[in-house]
Structures are given as structure tokens and as C-alpha cells.
Design a protein around this motif. Sequence first.
Motif, PDB file in Angstrom:
ATOM      1  N   GLN A   1       0.838  -1.203   0.000  1.00 38.02           N
ATOM      2  CA  GLN A   1       0.000   0.000   0.000  1.00 38.02           C
ATOM      3  C   GLN A   1       0.879   1.262   0.000  1.00 38.02           C
ATOM      4  N   GLY A   2       1.940   1.257   0.733  1.00 36.61           N
ATOM      5  CA  GLY A   2       2.852   2.401   0.746  1.00 36.61           C
ATOM      6  C   GLY A   2       3.520   2.612  -0.610  1.00 36.61           C
ATOM      7  N   LEU A   3       3.866   1.508  -1.276  1.00 38.01           N
ATOM      8  CA  LEU A   3       4.469   1.611  -2.597  1.00 38.01           C
ATOM      9  C   LEU A   3       3.490   2.199  -3.613  1.00 38.01           C
TER      10      LEU A   3
ATOM     11  N   LEU B   1       3.548   5.834  -5.628  1.00 37.29           N
ATOM     12  CA  LEU B   1       3.501   5.925  -7.085  1.00 37.29           C
ATOM     13  C   LEU B   1       2.242   6.632  -7.595  1.00 37.29           C
ATOM     14  N   PHE B   2       1.072   6.296  -7.026  1.00 35.51           N
ATOM     15  CA  PHE B   2      -0.181   6.793  -7.574  1.00 35.51           C
ATOM     16  C   PHE B   2      -1.023   7.578  -6.585  1.00 35.51           C
TER      17      PHE B   2
END
Length: 183
Positions: A5-7, A11-12
Motif C-alpha cells: 500500500q505504501g508503494l 507511485l499513484f
Amino acid sequence: MGLIQGLFTSLFGGGRNVVAETVEVFRENAEAGAARSADYQARALEQFAAEFMVERKGWFDRFMDGLNRVPRPALALGTIGLFVSALVHPMWFAARMQGIALVPQPLWWLMGAIVSFYFGARHQVKGQDFQRSIAASAALVPQVQANMAALKALEAGAGRPPELEADLSPNPALQDWSEDRGR
């Protein structure tokens, strides 16, 4: 779960799209580019049309325009008149030409400069009128393109344009006429 979720958030997330922002550094956003191009063309046409707006002319301007039309026909007709006078009355013509032979050289240069500037200015005015007519024609381009698209759609068999579809109610008089012709 928190790592993935952090990634994705990095990114988005946060109302941003890092991938799209990165791609737009190397490649133009097509939709934004088309909007900029349309805006640029519209502003250029507005500026061009404003530059060549025709203002209403007063009586003095109309008088001067009429007066400006006199020299060229006067020069042409005067030259033809000289040829005719040389044929009709050669002695009168010869006396006039002797008078012209006495005109000093600097006065001929001055006359040449005046005539050159007059016709040069007239040429420039005509060129500006031509540019004004081009601007008026360029302003019609979007309408012509729309008309061409409608004609191509009709030619391709797409039927009538949508704005004319509601107009297809039967005509009783035409039906009666065609029935009478069929007998």
C-alpha cells in the motif's frame, strides 16, 4: 499489506500519478497539446482579423481614394494622346517636344522619384487589401471543414446529418402526387 500500500501510494497516491508525470517529461500529453494548438490557432486568427478590420471611411477619405485613382489613367491616356497628336499635327507635337527637351536633368530625376513613390505606395495599399481578403477567407476555414465533413458523411452513405433527422416526416402531397404518377 502496508508495504504494498505504501508503494502504490507513493507511485499513484495523493492525487498524483508519478508514472504519468514522468512519461510527460519525455512525451507530450496529446490532449493538452491539442488544446494548446487549438487555442493558439484561435488567438492567431483573432489577432489577424483584428489587424485587418475595415473601418468606415468619411467623405474626405472617399474623396482622396477617388483622387488617387486619377494619375494612372491620366498617364496612360496622356501617352496615347501624345501618339495621336504626333500623327494628327506633327508640327504642334514637335514644338511641345522641343519644350520638354529644355527640362533640366535634375527635374527629370525628381519627377521619376515622385512617380515611383506614388506607384510604390499604391502597390503597398493593394497588397494590404489582398492580405485583408486572405484574413477573411482564413476565418471561414472551420465552417468549410465542417461542411466538407458533412458532405463526406453523406457521400459515404451515413444518411442525413443528425440535425436533419427530425425533418423526415412523410409529405402527404408528395405521396398523392407519386400515386397519381404511378397510375
